[in-house]
Design a protein around this motif. Structure first.
Motif, PDB file in Angstrom:
ATOM      1  N   ALA A  58      90.632 -41.743   4.814  1.00 16.61           N
ATOM      2  CA  ALA A  58      90.592 -40.580   3.924  1.00 16.61           C
ATOM      3  C   ALA A  58      90.989 -39.316   4.676  1.00 16.61           C
ATOM      4  CB  ALA A  58      89.203 -40.424   3.312  1.00 16.61           C
ATOM      5  N   ALA A  59      90.658 -39.255   5.959  1.00 20.58           N
ATOM      6  CA  ALA A  59      90.996 -38.078   6.762  1.00 20.58           C
ATOM      7  C   ALA A  59      92.506 -37.866   6.837  1.00 20.58           C
ATOM      8  CB  ALA A  59      90.405 -38.209   8.165  1.00 20.58           C
ATOM      9  N   VAL A  60      93.255 -38.949   6.837  1.00 21.06           N
ATOM     10  CA  VAL A  60      94.714 -38.844   6.874  1.00 21.06           C
ATOM     11  C   VAL A  60      95.211 -38.084   5.646  1.00 21.06           C
ATOM     12  CG1 VAL A  60      96.881 -40.149   6.862  1.00 21.06           C
ATOM     13  CG2 VAL A  60      94.941 -40.957   8.231  1.00 21.06           C
ATOM     14  N   GLN A  61      94.711 -38.463   4.483  1.00 22.20           N
ATOM     15  CA  GLN A  61      95.131 -37.825   3.230  1.00 22.20           C
ATOM     16  C   GLN A  61      94.688 -36.361   3.167  1.00 22.20           C
ATOM     17  OE1 GLN A  61      97.193 -38.961   0.945  1.00 22.20           O
ATOM     18  NE2 GLN A  61      97.040 -37.043  -0.163  1.00 22.20           N
ATOM     19  N   TYR A  62      93.438 -36.095   3.537  1.00 22.22           N
ATOM     20  CA  TYR A  62      92.943 -34.723   3.495  1.00 22.22           C
ATOM     21  C   TYR A  62      93.705 -33.838   4.472  1.00 22.22           C
ATOM     22  CZ  TYR A  62      89.006 -35.634   0.402  1.00 22.22           C
ATOM     23  OH  TYR A  62      88.230 -35.934  -0.679  1.00 22.22           O
ATOM     24  N   ARG A  63      94.004 -34.360   5.662  1.00 24.46           N
ATOM     25  CA  ARG A  63      94.772 -33.594   6.645  1.00 24.46           C
ATOM     26  C   ARG A  63      96.134 -33.236   6.074  1.00 24.46           C
ATOM     27  NH1 ARG A  63      96.037 -36.975  11.703  1.00 24.46           N
ATOM     28  NH2 ARG A  63      97.344 -37.951  10.130  1.00 24.46           N
ATOM     29  N   LYS A  64      96.780 -34.179   5.406  1.00 23.06           N
ATOM     30  CA  LYS A  64      98.090 -33.916   4.801  1.00 23.06           C
ATOM     31  C   LYS A  64      97.983 -32.842   3.717  1.00 23.06           C
ATOM     32  CE  LYS A  64     101.884 -36.034   2.239  1.00 23.06           C
ATOM     33  NZ  LYS A  64     102.073 -34.792   1.529  1.00 23.06           N
ATOM     34  N   GLU A  65      96.957 -32.956   2.878  1.00 23.53           N
ATOM     35  CA  GLU A  65      96.796 -31.993   1.785  1.00 23.53           C
ATOM     36  C   GLU A  65      96.577 -30.578   2.288  1.00 23.53           C
ATOM     37  OE1 GLU A  65      93.829 -33.315  -0.998  1.00 23.53           O
ATOM     38  OE2 GLU A  65      94.862 -35.228  -1.314  1.00 23.53           O
ATOM     39  N   ILE A  66      95.712 -30.408   3.277  1.00 21.81           N
ATOM     40  CA  ILE A  66      95.476 -29.033   3.742  1.00 21.81           C
ATOM     41  C   ILE A  66      96.647 -28.510   4.564  1.00 21.81           C
ATOM     42  CG2 ILE A  66      92.972 -29.218   3.620  1.00 21.81           C
ATOM     43  CD1 ILE A  66      92.974 -29.276   6.703  1.00 21.81           C
ATOM     44  N   SER A  67      97.404 -29.403   5.210  1.00 21.78           N
ATOM     45  CA  SER A  67      98.543 -28.933   5.998  1.00 21.78           C
ATOM     46  C   SER A  67      99.608 -28.301   5.107  1.00 21.78           C
ATOM     47  CB  SER A  67      99.138 -30.059   6.843  1.00 21.78           C
ATOM     48  OG  SER A  67      99.739 -31.036   6.034  1.00 21.78           O
ATOM     49  N   ASP A  68      99.638 -28.693   3.827  1.00 21.66           N
ATOM     50  CA  ASP A  68     100.571 -28.073   2.885  1.00 21.66           C
ATOM     51  C   ASP A  68     100.231 -26.605   2.632  1.00 21.66           C
ATOM     52  OD1 ASP A  68     101.951 -30.462   2.655  1.00 21.66           O
ATOM     53  OD2 ASP A  68     100.922 -31.066   0.810  1.00 21.66           O
ATOM     54  N   GLU A  69      98.999 -26.215   2.934  1.00 20.05           N
ATOM     55  CA  GLU A  69      98.543 -24.836   2.730  1.00 20.05           C
ATOM     56  C   GLU A  69      98.535 -24.020   4.022  1.00 20.05           C
ATOM     57  OE1 GLU A  69      94.817 -24.707   0.598  1.00 20.05           O
ATOM     58  OE2 GLU A  69      95.280 -26.608  -0.386  1.00 20.05           O
ATOM     59  N   MET A  70      98.976 -24.640   5.117  1.00 16.28           N
ATOM     60  CA  MET A  70      98.906 -23.992   6.424  1.00 16.28           C
ATOM     61  C   MET A  70     100.304 -23.657   6.942  1.00 16.28           C
ATOM     62  SD  MET A  70      96.072 -26.605   8.059  1.00 16.28           S
ATOM     63  CE  MET A  70      95.987 -25.824   9.667  1.00 16.28           C
ATOM     64  N   THR A  71     100.353 -22.662   7.812  1.00 15.49           N
ATOM     65  CA  THR A  71     101.608 -22.333   8.481  1.00 15.49           C
ATOM     66  C   THR A  71     101.825 -23.305   9.646  1.00 15.49           C
ATOM     67  OG1 THR A  71     100.594 -20.830  10.086  1.00 15.49           O
ATOM     68  CG2 THR A  71     101.273 -19.876   7.944  1.00 15.49           C
ATOM     69  N   ARG A  72     103.039 -23.337  10.150  1.00 15.88           N
ATOM     70  CA  ARG A  72     103.330 -24.167  11.330  1.00 15.88           C
ATOM     71  C   ARG A  72     102.458 -23.763  12.514  1.00 15.88           C
ATOM     72  NH1 ARG A  72     109.861 -24.196  11.596  1.00 15.88           N
ATOM     73  NH2 ARG A  72     110.200 -25.148   9.571  1.00 15.88           N
ATOM     74  N   GLU A  73     102.254 -22.469  12.649  1.00 16.70           N
ATOM     75  CA  GLU A  73     101.451 -21.962  13.763  1.00 16.70           C
ATOM     76  C   GLU A  73     100.004 -22.426  13.636  1.00 16.70           C
ATOM     77  OE1 GLU A  73     103.476 -20.009  11.861  1.00 16.70           O
ATOM     78  OE2 GLU A  73     105.070 -19.708  13.321  1.00 16.70           O
ATOM     79  N   GLU A  74      99.473 -22.417  12.424  1.00 14.46           N
ATOM     80  CA  GLU A  74      98.096 -22.873  12.217  1.00 14.46           C
ATOM     81  C   GLU A  74      97.966 -24.370  12.508  1.00 14.46           C
ATOM     82  OE1 GLU A  74      96.446 -19.871   8.742  1.00 14.46           O
ATOM     83  OE2 GLU A  74      97.789 -21.524   8.167  1.00 14.46           O
ATOM     84  N   ILE A  75      98.943 -25.146  12.087  1.00 16.48           N
ATOM     85  CA  ILE A  75      98.927 -26.584  12.355  1.00 16.48           C
ATOM     86  C   ILE A  75      98.992 -26.839  13.859  1.00 16.48           C
ATOM     87  CG2 ILE A  75     100.196 -28.752  12.071  1.00 16.48           C
ATOM     88  CD1 ILE A  75     100.975 -27.665   9.236  1.00 16.48           C
ATOM     89  N   ALA A  76      99.860 -26.109  14.541  1.00 16.00           N
ATOM     90  CA  ALA A  76      99.973 -26.258  15.992  1.00 16.00           C
ATOM     91  C   ALA A  76      98.654 -25.900  16.676  1.00 16.00           C
ATOM     92  CB  ALA A  76     101.106 -25.390  16.528  1.00 16.00           C
ATOM     93  N   GLU A  77      97.999 -24.843  16.209  1.00 10.42           N
ATOM     94  CA  GLU A  77      96.708 -24.444  16.763  1.00 10.42           C
ATOM     95  C   GLU A  77      95.669 -25.548  16.547  1.00 10.42           C
ATOM     96  OE1 GLU A  77      93.226 -21.087  16.064  1.00 10.42           O
ATOM     97  OE2 GLU A  77      95.204 -20.742  15.217  1.00 10.42           O
ATOM     98  N   ALA A  78      95.647 -26.127  15.353  1.00  6.60           N
ATOM     99  CA  ALA A  78      94.702 -27.203  15.045  1.00  6.60           C
ATOM    100  C   ALA A  78      94.966 -28.423  15.924  1.00  6.60           C
ATOM    101  CB  ALA A  78      94.800 -27.579  13.575  1.00  6.60           C
ATOM    102  N   GLN A  79      96.219 -28.746  16.130  1.00  6.36           N
ATOM    103  CA  GLN A  79      96.568 -29.890  16.969  1.00  6.36           C
ATOM    104  C   GLN A  79      96.179 -29.653  18.425  1.00  6.36           C
ATOM    105  OE1 GLN A  79     100.706 -30.203  15.891  1.00  6.36           O
ATOM    106  NE2 GLN A  79     100.271 -31.757  14.330  1.00  6.36           N
ATOM    107  N   ARG A  80      96.410 -28.441  18.919  1.00  4.73           N
ATOM    108  CA  ARG A  80      95.989 -28.105  20.286  1.00  4.73           C
ATOM    109  C   ARG A  80      94.475 -28.228  20.423  1.00  4.73           C
ATOM    110  NH1 ARG A  80      99.948 -24.199  19.836  1.00  4.73           N
ATOM    111  NH2 ARG A  80      98.461 -22.643  19.117  1.00  4.73           N
ATOM    112  N   SER A  81      93.772 -27.721  19.428  1.00  7.33           N
ATOM    113  CA  SER A  81      92.319 -27.770  19.451  1.00  7.33           C
ATOM    114  C   SER A  81      91.803 -29.208  19.428  1.00  7.33           C
ATOM    115  CB  SER A  81      91.763 -26.975  18.261  1.00  7.33           C
ATOM    116  OG  SER A  81      90.369 -26.927  18.296  1.00  7.33           O
ATOM    117  N   ALA A  82      92.450 -30.061  18.639  1.00 10.80           N
ATOM    118  CA  ALA A  82      92.058 -31.479  18.580  1.00 10.80           C
ATOM    119  C   ALA A  82      92.309 -32.151  19.926  1.00 10.80           C
ATOM    120  CB  ALA A  82      92.820 -32.191  17.470  1.00 10.80           C
TER     121      ALA A  82
END
Length: 89
Positions: A58-82
């Motif tokens: 389920a996390a895969v789907q939710y991650r995809k859904e919220i990434s549609d609402e995020m900027t590239r920079e925000e996604i990169a920040e989240a990935q760095r944090s992970a």
């Protein structure tokens, strides 16, 4: 933003090695829904990403859904944090 926050007393009893994909997924939901006072999609993405890596489908789907609402920079920040969280735990 803290590197690792336990959002409830219920989760506080779990050691880092015991963090299941379901608990991490719930932390993502909490961040995405603003359960802790404000919506934080970067943190939600981070927890969904880690939960997905640990096998929560389920996390895969939710991650995809919220990434549609995020900027590239925000996604990169989240990935760095992970990645940082995973390297520490």
């Amino acid at each position: 933003m803290a590197r690792y926050e336990v959002h409830s007393e219920e989760l506080a009893g779990f050691g880092e090695s015991q963090m299941s994909a379901d608990i991490l997924f719930q932390m993502g939901l909490d961040s995405a829904c603003g359960r802790n006072g404000f919506t934080d999609l970067v943190t939600a993405h981070k927890w969904f990403n880690i939960a997905a890596l640990k096998g929560n489908k389920a996390a895969v789907q939710y991650r995809k859904e919220i990434s549609d609402e995020m900027t590239r920079e925000e996604i990169a920040e989240a990935q760095r944090s992970a990645r940082e969280w995973l390297s520490m735990h």
